[in-house]
Motif scaffolding. Sequence first.
Motif, short mmCIF file in Angstrom:
data_model
loop_
_atom_site.label_atom_id
_atom_site.label_comp_id
_atom_site.label_asym_id
_atom_site.label_seq_id
_atom_site.Cartn_x
_atom_site.Cartn_y
_atom_site.Cartn_z
N LYS A 19 0.84 -1.21 0.00
CA LYS A 19 0.00 0.00 0.00
C LYS A 19 0.87 1.26 0.00
CE LYS A 19 -3.67 2.28 2.60
NZ LYS A 19 -4.56 2.20 3.75
N THR A 20 1.91 1.25 0.82
CA THR A 20 2.83 2.39 0.89
C THR A 20 3.58 2.54 -0.43
OG1 THR A 20 3.07 2.20 3.28
CG2 THR A 20 4.84 3.33 2.11
N ASP A 25 4.47 5.61 -5.37
CA ASP A 25 4.41 5.70 -6.83
C ASP A 25 3.45 6.83 -7.23
OD1 ASP A 25 4.57 5.21 -9.59
OD2 ASP A 25 3.13 3.56 -9.49
N GLU A 26 2.31 6.89 -6.58
CA GLU A 26 1.30 7.91 -6.89
C GLU A 26 1.85 9.33 -6.72
OE1 GLU A 26 -2.72 9.28 -4.65
OE2 GLU A 26 -2.55 7.13 -5.02
N HIS A 28 5.01 10.07 -6.86
CA HIS A 28 6.27 10.12 -7.61
C HIS A 28 7.50 10.22 -6.70
CE1 HIS A 28 3.84 10.47 -11.17
NE2 HIS A 28 3.20 11.48 -10.63
N LEU A 29 7.42 9.56 -5.56
CA LEU A 29 8.59 9.49 -4.68
C LEU A 29 9.45 8.27 -5.01
CD1 LEU A 29 10.08 10.67 -2.21
CD2 LEU A 29 8.70 9.14 -0.79
N LEU A 30 8.80 7.14 -5.24
CA LEU A 30 9.50 5.92 -5.60
C LEU A 30 8.60 5.14 -6.57
CD1 LEU A 30 11.90 3.97 -5.17
CD2 LEU A 30 10.58 2.94 -3.31
N SER A 31 8.89 5.27 -7.83
CA SER A 31 8.09 4.60 -8.86
C SER A 31 8.72 3.27 -9.24
CB SER A 31 7.99 5.48 -10.10
OG SER A 31 7.30 6.68 -9.79
N PRO A 32 7.90 2.30 -9.61
CA PRO A 32 8.47 1.02 -10.04
C PRO A 32 9.30 1.18 -11.29
CG PRO A 32 6.06 1.03 -10.28
CD PRO A 32 6.46 2.33 -9.69
N ALA A 33 10.23 0.26 -11.49
CA ALA A 33 11.08 0.30 -12.68
C ALA A 33 10.27 0.01 -13.93
CB ALA A 33 12.21 -0.71 -12.53
N ALA A 34 9.20 -0.78 -13.78
CA ALA A 34 8.35 -1.12 -14.93
C ALA A 34 6.96 -1.48 -14.43
CB ALA A 34 8.94 -2.30 -15.70
N VAL A 35 5.98 -1.24 -15.30
CA VAL A 35 4.60 -1.64 -15.04
C VAL A 35 4.12 -2.40 -16.27
CG1 VAL A 35 2.25 -0.86 -14.54
CG2 VAL A 35 4.20 0.39 -13.58
#
Length: 86
Positions: A19-20, A25-26, A28-35
Amino acid sequence: MRGRLIISRFSHLTGLSPKTLRYYDEIHLLSPAAVDDLTSYRYYSVSQIEVAVRIRRWRELGLPLDDIRDLIDHPSHAREVWARHE
C-alpha cells in the motif's frame, strides 16, 4: 524479467507495505522500474532496494515526505534538511 521484483517481494525486502509502495508511486517518490501494460503489475529493480530502505528509515526518524524527496533529488541539501528536522 531478470533483476525485477514483484511488489510483494520488494515489500518484503524493504519493509515498506505494498500500500505504501503504491502511494509512493502515486506521489512520484518511488516509482516502479516497470509496469506491465496488460496486468498493471508493478516491478521494482534490485537497485531500488537501497533507496526504498533509506526512505523507510527516514520516515521512521519522522522526516516528512517533502524533505525525503529533497534528499533524494538533491543530496547536497542534506545538511539543511537535517538542520530543519532537528
